[in-house]
Design a protein around this motif. Structure first.
Motif, short mmCIF file in Angstrom:
data_model
loop_
_atom_site.label_atom_id
_atom_site.label_comp_id
_atom_site.label_asym_id
_atom_site.label_seq_id
_atom_site.Cartn_x
_atom_site.Cartn_y
_atom_site.Cartn_z
N THR A 48 0.84 -1.21 0.00
CA THR A 48 0.00 0.00 0.00
C THR A 48 0.87 1.25 0.00
OG1 THR A 48 -1.82 -1.14 1.12
CG2 THR A 48 -1.78 1.27 1.29
N PHE A 49 1.94 1.26 0.80
CA PHE A 49 2.86 2.40 0.88
C PHE A 49 3.38 2.78 -0.50
CE2 PHE A 49 6.93 4.47 1.74
CZ PHE A 49 6.62 5.32 2.79
N THR A 50 3.77 1.79 -1.29
CA THR A 50 4.30 2.09 -2.63
C THR A 50 3.19 2.34 -3.64
OG1 THR A 50 4.57 -0.28 -3.09
CG2 THR A 50 6.50 0.90 -2.26
N GLU A 51 2.07 1.62 -3.54
CA GLU A 51 0.98 1.82 -4.49
C GLU A 51 0.37 3.22 -4.38
OE1 GLU A 51 -1.81 -1.39 -3.97
OE2 GLU A 51 -0.69 -2.71 -5.32
N LEU A 52 0.35 3.76 -3.17
CA LEU A 52 -0.17 5.11 -2.96
C LEU A 52 0.91 6.17 -3.16
CD1 LEU A 52 -2.55 4.59 0.09
CD2 LEU A 52 -3.17 4.83 -2.32
N HIS A 53 2.09 5.73 -3.56
CA HIS A 53 3.23 6.61 -3.84
C HIS A 53 3.66 7.43 -2.63
CE1 HIS A 53 2.68 5.45 -7.99
NE2 HIS A 53 1.42 5.82 -7.92
N CYS A 54 3.53 6.85 -1.45
CA CYS A 54 3.98 7.52 -0.23
C CYS A 54 5.48 7.79 -0.30
CB CYS A 54 3.66 6.68 1.01
SG CYS A 54 1.91 6.32 1.24
N ASN A 55 6.20 6.95 -1.05
CA ASN A 55 7.65 7.09 -1.15
C ASN A 55 8.09 8.23 -2.08
OD1 ASN A 55 6.68 5.49 -3.30
ND2 ASN A 55 8.66 4.50 -3.59
N GLN A 56 7.14 8.99 -2.61
CA GLN A 56 7.52 10.20 -3.34
C GLN A 56 7.90 11.32 -2.38
OE1 GLN A 56 4.25 10.96 -6.08
NE2 GLN A 56 5.46 10.08 -7.74
N CYS A 57 7.40 11.24 -1.16
CA CYS A 57 7.73 12.24 -0.13
C CYS A 57 8.43 11.63 1.07
CB CYS A 57 6.47 12.96 0.35
SG CYS A 57 5.63 13.91 -0.95
N HIS A 58 8.17 10.36 1.33
CA HIS A 58 8.70 9.70 2.53
C HIS A 58 9.68 8.59 2.16
CE1 HIS A 58 5.80 11.67 5.13
NE2 HIS A 58 4.84 11.34 4.28
N SER A 59 10.73 8.47 2.96
CA SER A 59 11.61 7.30 2.84
C SER A 59 11.45 6.48 4.11
CB SER A 59 13.06 7.73 2.64
OG SER A 59 13.53 8.44 3.76
N ILE A 60 11.50 5.19 3.95
CA ILE A 60 11.37 4.30 5.10
C ILE A 60 12.00 2.95 4.76
CG2 ILE A 60 9.10 3.43 4.40
CD1 ILE A 60 8.36 3.44 7.44
N GLY A 61 12.73 2.42 5.71
CA GLY A 61 13.32 1.09 5.55
C GLY A 61 14.05 0.94 4.23
N ASN A 62 13.80 -0.17 3.56
CA ASN A 62 14.49 -0.43 2.30
C ASN A 62 13.62 -0.14 1.07
OD1 ASN A 62 12.74 -2.55 2.42
ND2 ASN A 62 14.29 -4.16 2.49
N ILE A 63 12.59 0.66 1.24
CA ILE A 63 11.78 1.08 0.09
C ILE A 63 12.46 2.30 -0.52
CG2 ILE A 63 9.57 2.04 -0.66
CD1 ILE A 63 8.24 0.48 1.58
N PRO A 64 12.81 2.23 -1.80
CA PRO A 64 13.53 3.35 -2.40
C PRO A 64 12.67 4.62 -2.46
CG PRO A 64 13.17 1.57 -4.00
CD PRO A 64 12.58 1.13 -2.72
N TRP A 65 13.30 5.74 -2.14
CA TRP A 65 12.63 7.03 -2.23
C TRP A 65 12.43 7.37 -3.70
CZ3 TRP A 65 14.81 12.20 -3.23
CH2 TRP A 65 13.91 13.23 -2.93
N ALA A 66 11.26 7.84 -4.09
CA ALA A 66 10.94 8.09 -5.50
C ALA A 66 10.78 9.58 -5.81
CB ALA A 66 9.66 7.33 -5.87
#
Length: 150
Positions: A47-65
């Motif tokens: 859900t974190f990546t599908e909602l593109h939360c990683n465009q503003c947030h970095s967390i763990g090993n999910i790449p920041w986008a």
């Protein structure tokens, strides 16, 4: 009234305090009857990546986008106190509720309002529960250096 100096240790005083607080919560009518379903951290990560939360947030090993020059807000990492489920849930559904002072400024907030997009009309309740379960697992608690449990 119970004299605290009759207890042999901080641990015993802590246990008494915990019992008193838990008694208050169980007697509090506003706290009764509210329970969310169990969450799935793996689904929350999706859900974190599908909602593109990683465009503003970095967390763990999910790449920041985000793009170069974008604000990057780090989530997760060791903390000295538990990030409660309720705090994390509130941060997602009402991001303006509490904005860390280090993030106040034009790029993150407009006055006292967060610039975070509202996902309340986009996310299902289960996605929210899964997302918060995932987030909570990304905050391992590390007791402060001066913490002595006994």
């Amino acid at each position: 009234m119970i004299e605290m100096n009759h207890f042999p240790s901080r641990y015993a005083r802590f246990c008494l305090l915990l019992l008193l607080v838990s008694g208050f919560v169980s007697c509090n009518p506003e706290a009764r009857g509210f329970a969310l379903p169990e969450g799935d951290a793996d689904e929350g990560r999706i859900t974190f990546t599908e909602l593109h939360c990683n465009q503003c947030h970095s967390i763990g090993n999910i790449p920041w986008a985000g793009l170069p020059g974008d604000v990057r807000l780090e989530l997760g990492g060791e903390v000295t106190q538990i990030k409660s489920y309720g705090e994390l849930l509130t941060s997602v559904i009402n991001p303006s509720h509490k904005i860390a002072k280090k993030y106040l400024g034009e790029q993150v907030a407009e006055g006292d309002r967060s610039r975070m997009k509202s996902y309340n009309d986009v996310m299902t309740v289960q996605e929210l529960v899964d997302l918060v379960t995932f987030l909570q697992g990304e905050y391992p608690v590390r007791p402060p250096a001066n913490y002595y449990p006994y």
